[in-house]
Design an enzyme around this catalytic site. Sequence first.
Site, PDB file in Angstrom:
ATOM      1  CG  HIS A  26      -1.647  -1.229   1.306  1.00 54.39           C
ATOM      2  ND1 HIS A  26      -1.271  -2.409   1.686  1.00 54.39           N
ATOM      3  CD2 HIS A  26      -3.303  -1.336   1.098  1.00 54.39           C
ATOM      4  CE1 HIS A  26      -2.322  -3.244   1.665  1.00 54.39           C
ATOM      5  NE2 HIS A  26      -3.539  -2.711   1.481  1.00 54.39           N
ATOM      6  N   PRO A 115      -5.403  -5.716  11.697  1.00 57.26           N
ATOM      7  CG  PRO A 115      -6.377  -7.346  12.938  1.00 57.26           C
ATOM      8  CD  PRO A 115      -4.967  -6.696  12.534  1.00 57.26           C
ATOM      9  CG  ASP A 155     -11.032   7.857   5.725  1.00 51.20           C
ATOM     10  OD1 ASP A 155     -11.615   8.658   6.650  1.00 51.20           O
ATOM     11  OD2 ASP A 155     -10.636   7.912   4.559  1.00 51.20           O
ATOM     12  N   GLY A 156     -10.673   3.622   7.658  1.00 48.96           N
ATOM     13  CA  GLY A 156     -11.049   2.265   7.986  1.00 48.96           C
ATOM     14  C   GLY A 156     -11.130   1.935   9.456  1.00 48.96           C
ATOM     15  CB  ILE A 187      -9.045   7.246  -0.966  1.00 48.46           C
ATOM     16  CG1 ILE A 187      -9.065   8.289  -1.712  1.00 48.46           C
ATOM     17  CG2 ILE A 187      -8.853   5.871  -1.848  1.00 48.46           C
ATOM     18  CD1 ILE A 187     -10.196   8.370  -2.813  1.00 48.46           C
ATOM     19  CD  GLU A 445     -19.559  -7.791  25.039  1.00 51.87           C
ATOM     20  OE1 GLU A 445     -20.477  -7.921  25.825  1.00 51.87           O
ATOM     21  OE2 GLU A 445     -19.572  -6.754  24.192  1.00 51.87           O
ATOM     22  CG  HIS A 495     -23.170 -17.164  33.086  1.00 48.21           C
ATOM     23  ND1 HIS A 495     -22.319 -16.255  33.869  1.00 48.21           N
ATOM     24  CD2 HIS A 495     -24.401 -16.664  33.365  1.00 48.21           C
ATOM     25  CE1 HIS A 495     -22.942 -15.627  34.829  1.00 48.21           C
ATOM     26  NE2 HIS A 495     -24.283 -15.858  34.445  1.00 48.21           N
ATOM     27  CG  HIS A 507     -27.318 -15.310  27.115  1.00 42.72           C
ATOM     28  ND1 HIS A 507     -28.284 -14.333  26.253  1.00 42.72           N
ATOM     29  CD2 HIS A 507     -26.800 -14.060  28.138  1.00 42.72           C
ATOM     30  CE1 HIS A 507     -28.214 -13.161  26.286  1.00 42.72           C
ATOM     31  NE2 HIS A 507     -27.272 -12.806  27.455  1.00 42.72           N
TER      32      HIS A 507
END
Length: 629
Positions: A26, A115, A155-156, A187, A445, A495, A507
Amino acid sequence: MANQALMANAIRALAMDAVQQANSGHPGAPMGMADMAVALWGEHLRYNPANPHWFDRDRFVLSNGHASMLLYAVLHLTGYDLPIDEIKNFRQLHSKTAGHPEVDVTPGVETTTGPLGQGITNAVGFALAEKLLAAEFNRKGHDIVDHHTYAFLGDGCMMEGISHEACALAGAWHLNKLIALYDDNGISIDGQVKPWFIDNTEERFKAYGWNVIGPIDGNDAQEVSKAIAKAKKETSRPTLIACKTTIGKGSPNRAGTAKAHGEALGAEEIKLTREALGWTAPAFEIPTDVYADWNHKDEGHRVETDWNERFAAYAVAYPELAGEFTRRMKGELPKEFHQVAFDTVVAAHTKAETVASRKASQLALEAFTAALPEMLGGSADLTGSNLTNTKSTAALRFDPKTGAVVMNVPAVEAKPGAEDEAKPAAPAEVPHGTIGRHINYGVREFGMAAIMNGVALHGGYIPYGGTFLTFSDYSRNAIRMAALMKRRVIHVFTHDSIGLGEDGPTHQSIEHAASLRLIPNLDVWRPGDTAETAVAWAVALQNQSRPTALLLSRQNIAYAAKNELGDISRGAYVLSEPEQVGLKNKKTAAVIIATGSEVQLALAAQKLLAEKKIAVRVVSMPSTTTFDR
């Protein structure tokens, strides 16, 4: 005076040359943010290329990690151990210049980003850790913890939901030493973002309680530098600097287009770009005077030496605090830890209580949080259900006017959920001079998990946080990143099965235990009683190079009698032989292996089979991952 235009063009040249050679990457974002990097790294960032791990350095996070060549170029130019051959090996196997930055692979990289949105969230964790350590350890005239956290994001990152979670918390926590520079180039891969991204970003961040500067011209290094200087004066709010930039800046035909985002410019366009920029040096060559303008080794040595002298004075004035600070920043547990762990496990075995393993977790936490001041807990709005708070971990609070960490907050009991058991005993008084160590993350979370990663990366704390196991789906990618980065982060997932009350299938965890066990380098523990739970916590706290997930029951579990405690930490052990249910000298026909609350079912099955003269051994395997290893 340094020639800032040439400094920025050096980044542009290295970015387009490296991407072209790799034929992958990039180039546009590094070329567009080059002037922002010149302003930050050239005039404000406190760092030492010779010692990337110097403690009081400023932290820099490239949240839009696809722009990795921006960071690699700057690290190379300023003097880090990242030679030009590594730049030439961009995106190649085993190089130090992977497609997205990786911590512990490239000197100067603080966190693994890729990410989108997690980098800025890690940065919130960095800034939180800095603020809390300063409150704990700084003394009048001795500010040994005093650094900023900077993040570039695009922007991402803004579009990813996690940025909303984390940035709202940064405002609530008054993280004034967090400065984010937003590369607003309009962009993304699919083109102009206007049809699908219409947020008023500046107003959004003001609503979070941030100080917002701009929009400014992000391609003007002096204007960016002035904005950073202004942001550093802010005393109670994090700052967003909105920088309008042109993606692929300098490219005659690709600038401002999606074509500049995720593919090489091509030999002809690179030739035209060099001409447009007036850059005459061949590929991968940087003029000597440009290297001189970028070189930060002498200044880096000076700022670290200055801090070392100040820390030496601090150590004379406060030797115990200095020793504790050094221990915690190394990530080492105190010498008495093993005795505390031993006593906690033996006490659980001796009492042999029938409680839910989430309650067993809280019982273990009472001992460990009292012994380890670096434990920093929390819950995603489920404190009374996850039972992550203890008598030693008061709620973390900030003064709404000054933004300062509130000291000596009394611990309070969590309000249990409707389906939960009785409240714990009244908390003891908090020791003098302590910060709150239990964080109310709210219903966030994913944000909680990635903030904990940032806290762990910064150093000084062992973060743990709770939610229901089913909602590990929300935080899974951040859990995966902790495993990838080999960081000690502890997830408390309660749980853990269908035995959780009347909440129904939304759940009820079915695939979650198996799913988490598939993540490489994540330790997963599903303890079956109080002793196993205490061991699980002890092992998790000693896991310096891997995160841990503790899977805990809502329902009560009877204590399983044991002859031996030492083998629990190996992940599996023989719990009951056939002779323990009346079958002596009978050949074992089968082995039943169970985890967590199902160990009780295995023991019941063993008895039923014994009545039919079928000899079965029962093995409790609280951690398949530990046992496999």
